[in-house]
Design an enzyme around this catalytic site. Structure first.
Site, PDB file in Angstrom:
ATOM      1  N   ASN A 208       0.848  -1.202   0.000  1.00  0.00           N
ATOM      2  CA  ASN A 208       0.000   0.000   0.000  1.00  0.00           C
ATOM      3  C   ASN A 208       0.881   1.249   0.000  1.00  0.00           C
ATOM      4  O   ASN A 208       2.109   1.152   0.018  1.00  0.00           O
ATOM      5  CB  ASN A 208      -0.960  -0.031   1.198  1.00  0.00           C
ATOM      6  CG  ASN A 208      -0.203  -0.131   2.502  1.00  0.00           C
ATOM      7  OD1 ASN A 208       0.541   0.765   2.866  1.00  0.00           O
ATOM      8  ND2 ASN A 208      -0.374  -1.242   3.203  1.00  0.00           N
ATOM      9  N   ASP A 292      -3.828  -6.659   4.878  1.00  0.00           N
ATOM     10  CA  ASP A 292      -4.846  -7.547   5.442  1.00  0.00           C
ATOM     11  C   ASP A 292      -4.805  -8.938   4.809  1.00  0.00           C
ATOM     12  O   ASP A 292      -5.235  -9.912   5.414  1.00  0.00           O
ATOM     13  CB  ASP A 292      -6.248  -6.955   5.214  1.00  0.00           C
ATOM     14  CG  ASP A 292      -6.494  -5.754   6.109  1.00  0.00           C
ATOM     15  OD1 ASP A 292      -6.043  -5.791   7.268  1.00  0.00           O
ATOM     16  OD2 ASP A 292      -7.123  -4.776   5.656  1.00  0.00           O
ATOM     17  N   LYS A 302      10.048 -16.120 -10.796  1.00  0.00           N
ATOM     18  CA  LYS A 302       9.231 -15.059 -11.396  1.00  0.00           C
ATOM     19  C   LYS A 302       8.136 -15.677 -12.272  1.00  0.00           C
ATOM     20  O   LYS A 302       8.426 -16.535 -13.125  1.00  0.00           O
ATOM     21  CB  LYS A 302      10.160 -14.177 -12.227  1.00  0.00           C
ATOM     22  CG  LYS A 302       9.488 -12.997 -12.840  1.00  0.00           C
ATOM     23  CD  LYS A 302      10.473 -12.241 -13.725  1.00  0.00           C
ATOM     24  CE  LYS A 302       9.678 -11.365 -14.678  1.00  0.00           C
ATOM     25  NZ  LYS A 302      10.386 -11.114 -15.918  1.00  0.00           N
ATOM     26  N   PRO A 319      -2.050 -12.181   9.555  1.00  0.00           N
ATOM     27  CA  PRO A 319      -2.386 -12.056  10.981  1.00  0.00           C
ATOM     28  C   PRO A 319      -2.794 -10.614  11.299  1.00  0.00           C
ATOM     29  O   PRO A 319      -2.200  -9.680  10.767  1.00  0.00           O
ATOM     30  CB  PRO A 319      -1.069 -12.402  11.693  1.00  0.00           C
ATOM     31  CG  PRO A 319      -0.013 -12.421  10.664  1.00  0.00           C
ATOM     32  CD  PRO A 319      -0.651 -12.538   9.316  1.00  0.00           C
ATOM     33  N   ASP A 320      -3.833 -10.470  12.131  1.00  0.00           N
ATOM     34  CA  ASP A 320      -4.236  -9.127  12.569  1.00  0.00           C
ATOM     35  C   ASP A 320      -3.511  -8.870  13.898  1.00  0.00           C
ATOM     36  O   ASP A 320      -3.911  -9.387  14.954  1.00  0.00           O
ATOM     37  CB  ASP A 320      -5.760  -9.060  12.740  1.00  0.00           C
ATOM     38  CG  ASP A 320      -6.231  -7.635  13.027  1.00  0.00           C
ATOM     39  OD1 ASP A 320      -5.474  -6.879  13.669  1.00  0.00           O
ATOM     40  OD2 ASP A 320      -7.351  -7.296  12.617  1.00  0.00           O
ATOM     41  N   ILE A 321      -2.452  -8.088  13.819  1.00  0.00           N
ATOM     42  CA  ILE A 321      -1.557  -7.921  14.977  1.00  0.00           C
ATOM     43  C   ILE A 321      -2.267  -7.238  16.141  1.00  0.00           C
ATOM     44  O   ILE A 321      -2.229  -7.697  17.285  1.00  0.00           O
ATOM     45  CB  ILE A 321      -0.300  -7.119  14.569  1.00  0.00           C
ATOM     46  CG1 ILE A 321       0.353  -7.769  13.348  1.00  0.00           C
ATOM     47  CG2 ILE A 321       0.689  -7.012  15.722  1.00  0.00           C
ATOM     48  CD1 ILE A 321       1.416  -6.917  12.664  1.00  0.00           C
ATOM     49  N   PHE A 345      -4.739   2.510  14.660  1.00  0.00           N
ATOM     50  CA  PHE A 345      -5.040   3.565  13.692  1.00  0.00           C
ATOM     51  C   PHE A 345      -6.154   3.076  12.780  1.00  0.00           C
ATOM     52  O   PHE A 345      -6.250   1.882  12.506  1.00  0.00           O
ATOM     53  CB  PHE A 345      -3.795   3.912  12.855  1.00  0.00           C
ATOM     54  CG  PHE A 345      -2.854   4.833  13.582  1.00  0.00           C
ATOM     55  CD1 PHE A 345      -2.175   4.402  14.703  1.00  0.00           C
ATOM     56  CD2 PHE A 345      -2.674   6.135  13.152  1.00  0.00           C
ATOM     57  CE1 PHE A 345      -1.323   5.256  15.398  1.00  0.00           C
ATOM     58  CE2 PHE A 345      -1.831   7.000  13.834  1.00  0.00           C
ATOM     59  CZ  PHE A 345      -1.150   6.557  14.956  1.00  0.00           C
ATOM     60  N   LYS A 363     -13.582  -0.305  15.464  1.00  0.00           N
ATOM     61  CA  LYS A 363     -12.246  -0.930  15.576  1.00  0.00           C
ATOM     62  C   LYS A 363     -11.757  -0.928  17.023  1.00  0.00           C
ATOM     63  O   LYS A 363     -11.115  -1.871  17.476  1.00  0.00           O
ATOM     64  CB  LYS A 363     -11.240  -0.204  14.670  1.00  0.00           C
ATOM     65  CG  LYS A 363     -11.435  -0.598  13.215  1.00  0.00           C
ATOM     66  CD  LYS A 363     -10.565   0.135  12.230  1.00  0.00           C
ATOM     67  CE  LYS A 363     -11.130  -0.148  10.826  1.00  0.00           C
ATOM     68  NZ  LYS A 363     -10.466   0.533   9.751  1.00  0.00           N
ATOM     69  N   LYS A 367     -11.067  -4.617  18.383  1.00  0.00           N
ATOM     70  CA  LYS A 367      -9.660  -4.983  18.591  1.00  0.00           C
ATOM     71  C   LYS A 367      -9.241  -4.851  20.061  1.00  0.00           C
ATOM     72  O   LYS A 367      -8.079  -5.009  20.393  1.00  0.00           O
ATOM     73  CB  LYS A 367      -8.768  -4.132  17.695  1.00  0.00           C
ATOM     74  CG  LYS A 367      -9.179  -4.208  16.217  1.00  0.00           C
ATOM     75  CD  LYS A 367      -8.030  -4.139  15.256  1.00  0.00           C
ATOM     76  CE  LYS A 367      -8.534  -4.231  13.828  1.00  0.00           C
ATOM     77  NZ  LYS A 367      -7.496  -4.451  12.836  1.00  0.00           N
TER      78      LYS A 367
HETATM   79  N1  CTP Z   1      -3.825  -3.919  11.825  1.00  0.00           N
HETATM   80  C1  CTP Z   1      -3.065  -4.967  12.280  1.00  0.00           C
HETATM   81  N2  CTP Z   1      -2.947  -6.089  11.518  1.00  0.00           N
HETATM   82  C2  CTP Z   1      -3.573  -6.188  10.330  1.00  0.00           C
HETATM   83  C3  CTP Z   1      -4.360  -5.097   9.864  1.00  0.00           C
HETATM   84  C4  CTP Z   1      -4.464  -3.978  10.640  1.00  0.00           C
HETATM   85  O1  CTP Z   1      -2.503  -4.872  13.359  1.00  0.00           O
HETATM   86  N3  CTP Z   1      -3.439  -7.288   9.617  1.00  0.00           N
HETATM   87  C5  CTP Z   1      -3.902  -2.709  12.664  1.00  0.00           C
HETATM   88  C6  CTP Z   1      -3.428  -1.472  11.961  1.00  0.00           C
HETATM   89  O2  CTP Z   1      -2.051  -1.246  12.181  1.00  0.00           O
HETATM   90  C7  CTP Z   1      -4.272  -0.384  12.600  1.00  0.00           C
HETATM   91  C8  CTP Z   1      -5.573  -1.104  12.947  1.00  0.00           C
HETATM   92  O3  CTP Z   1      -5.256  -2.489  12.954  1.00  0.00           O
HETATM   93  O4  CTP Z   1      -3.705   0.090  13.780  1.00  0.00           O
HETATM   94  C9  CTP Z   1      -6.680  -0.849  11.983  1.00  0.00           C
HETATM   95  O5  CTP Z   1      -6.248  -1.135  10.684  1.00  0.00           O
HETATM   96  P1  CTP Z   1      -7.203  -0.921   9.420  1.00  0.00           P
HETATM   97  O6  CTP Z   1      -6.501  -1.435   8.203  1.00  0.00           O
HETATM   98  O7  CTP Z   1      -7.716   0.469   9.409  1.00  0.00           O
HETATM   99  O8  CTP Z   1      -8.410  -1.834   9.838  1.00  0.00           O
HETATM  100  P2  CTP Z   1      -8.753  -3.287   9.516  1.00  0.00           P
HETATM  101  O9  CTP Z   1      -8.900  -4.000  10.794  1.00  0.00           O
HETATM  102  O10 CTP Z   1      -7.780  -3.870   8.569  1.00  0.00           O
HETATM  103  O11 CTP Z   1     -10.182  -3.098   8.877  1.00  0.00           O
HETATM  104  P3  CTP Z   1     -10.586  -2.559   7.407  1.00  0.00           P
HETATM  105  O12 CTP Z   1      -9.383  -2.769   6.531  1.00  0.00           O
HETATM  106  O13 CTP Z   1     -11.737  -3.381   7.049  1.00  0.00           O
HETATM  107  O14 CTP Z   1     -10.933  -1.098   7.574  1.00  0.00           O
END
Ligand code: CTP
Length: 419
Positions: A208, A292, A302, A319-321, A345, A363, A367
């Site tokens: 991104n 995500d 390649k 993983p969603d940290i 954030f 969120k 979270k």
């Molecule tokens: N985050 C994380 N791990 C991920 C995705 C997001 O820890 N795989 C954290 C980001 O660093 C941020 C928060 O979760 O602090 C919210 O991230 P955001 O991308 O806005 O939200 P998502 O939970 O991914 O939801 P969406 O993309 O549907 O808005």
């Protein structure tokens, strides 16, 4: 913050004196009131008129200048300063200061001041490494003087080695460090910054537009406040701040593993001057734009293209940290032996303020975070400024109007200290 503070800048006699012009310019730009004192030899390297014009204040040089003494005395130059900065500091000035000699205006100001003092030396490598200078610098340090170590490289005298005048950015950093409130001393602050990258094959990836500026600003602000800062940083072009431990990572999985390892290790409080409220906590600021999803399969070679044919990429969740930190809060607090404060954030696109706030609130709960920083991606990505909304778990809500990311970072940290 440098903005609003009074700095007495003593310019010593070194070829690097010409660089003090850039320093004055930057200090004034950041909102400091600068009064310049020059040694006689400094005036041979740069004209007082240059520094007078840039500081918008009369340059002081003579100890017994009746006209200037009537307006602003040498004692007031010492007394009214929040910081006395000696830049560049010559070997001679260092020696005199170490021995308490006060035979001209710069040395008299140095002896008379009770403000924090910073020396940024610049000289030939042999002068810098001479036992006399080494001893004098050690004496100054033992009295609490802050030394911005000179860099190594090609020197104006033609020699190679240590003695180069520090970069303006490093000198400004030392002022911030010296003047900031130390309410994070003894605490650990983990900051994630930048994007993560998920490889499709050895040369292509999904990522991104995040640049990492907001995370870097948070890491810098936390260090100024005395924290032990761990910066876990995805691929970025931005140089990390001075004095923080940097952990470079590429993928969301690597960021996850690195963050988990750091947060679970014990926080070792140093001698703390922090208030009870701020002592020995662990803060995690998840400023990174973590991907995500990642490709289900990563090719070792390649991928070849077939003419006129596209291909589908199957993506699986990363993983969603932040979510995992929120779920494992109790376990992490017990392993690290201190309370955990989680700041996430929410960078959104589309929608109005109300929707942004409602997504951010979602969120915060989902979270199990303590605070969410909501912002619009267009205000934030790649910019030096940002506009944010801070929402915490006890229902406080605050808007931070568009400002430089460093100022915004300061506000975010102040708000996080309240949760
Ligand atoms: N985050 C994380 N791990 C991920 C995705 C997001 O820890 N795989 C954290 C980001 O660093 C941020 C928060 O979760 O602090 C919210 O991230 P955001 O991308 O806005 O939200 P998502 O939970 O991914 O939801 P969406 O993309 O549907 O808005």
């Amino acid at each position: 913050m440098i903005s609003g503070i009074s700095i007495t800048l003593i310019v010593g006699g070194s070829i690097a004196a010409y660089k003090s012009a850039e320093l004055v310019r930057e200090l004034v730009k950041q909102g400091a009131r600068v009064r310049v004192v020059m040694s006689d030899s400094a005036t041979k390297f740069i004209s007082p008129l240059t520094l007078q014009t840039l500081s918008d204040s009369r340059v002081a040089n003579e100890l017994f200048d009746a006209e200037r003494e009537a307006k602003i005395s040498h004692i007031s130059l010492a007394d009214t300063a929040d910081v006395v900065l000696v830049a560049p500091a010559s070997a001679d000035l260092i020696a005199k200061a170490a021995h308490g000699i006060a035979d001209d205006l710069p040395t008299t100001v140095l002896l008379a001041t009770s403000a924090p003092v910073i020396f940024a030396p610049a000289m030939n490598v042999n002068m810098w490494t001479h036992p006399a200078t080494v001893e004098n610098v050690a004496t100054l340090k033992s009295r609490g003087v802050h030394i911005v170590e000179p860099g190594e490289g090609e020197l104006a005298c033609g020699w190679l080695g240590a003695g180069r005048f520090a970069e303006t950015e490093e000198i400004l950093d030392s002022i911030e460090l010296l003047t900031s409130k130390k309410d994070l001393t003894g605490s650990r602050v983990v900051v994630t910054a930048g994007p993560t990258r998920e490889m499709i094959d050895p040369i292509r990836f999904v990522s991104n537009r995040s640049t990492g500026k907001m995370g870097m600003a948070l890491a810098r602000a936390a260090r100024w406040r005395g924290a032990d800062v761990k910066l876990v940083c995805g691929p970025t072009q931005i140089a990390p701040p001075f004095g923080v431990d940097v952990f470079p990572v590429v993928s969301a999985r690597e960021m996850h593993d690195t963050v988990m390892e750091i947060v679970r290790s014990p926080v070792c409080p140093q001698q703390s001057t922090a208030t009870d409220d701020a002592r020995s906590k662990q803060f995690v600021f998840m400023a990174a734009a973590v991907t995500d999803h990642q490709p289900e399969n990563q090719s070792d070679i390649k991928l070849k293209h077939e003419k006129d044919k596209g291909y589908a990429l199957s993506m699986v969740p990363c993983p969603d940290i932040l979510h995992e930190l929120g779920q494992r809060r109790t376990e992490i607090e017990s392993e690290s032996s201190c309370p955990l404060k989680l700041v996430g954030f929410a960078a959104e696109t589309g929608g109005q303020e109300e929707e942004l706030l409602s997504w951010a609130r979602g969120k915060l709960e989902r979270k199990n975070a303590d605070m969410i920083v909501g912002n619009f991606a267009d205000d934030a990505f790649g910019k030096d400024s940002n506009r944010v909304w801070l929402l915490d778990k006890v229902g406080r809500q605050e808007e931070v109007a568009t400002a430089d990311k460093q100022l915004v970072a300061d506000k975010i940290i102040k708000a996080a200290l309240r949760v």
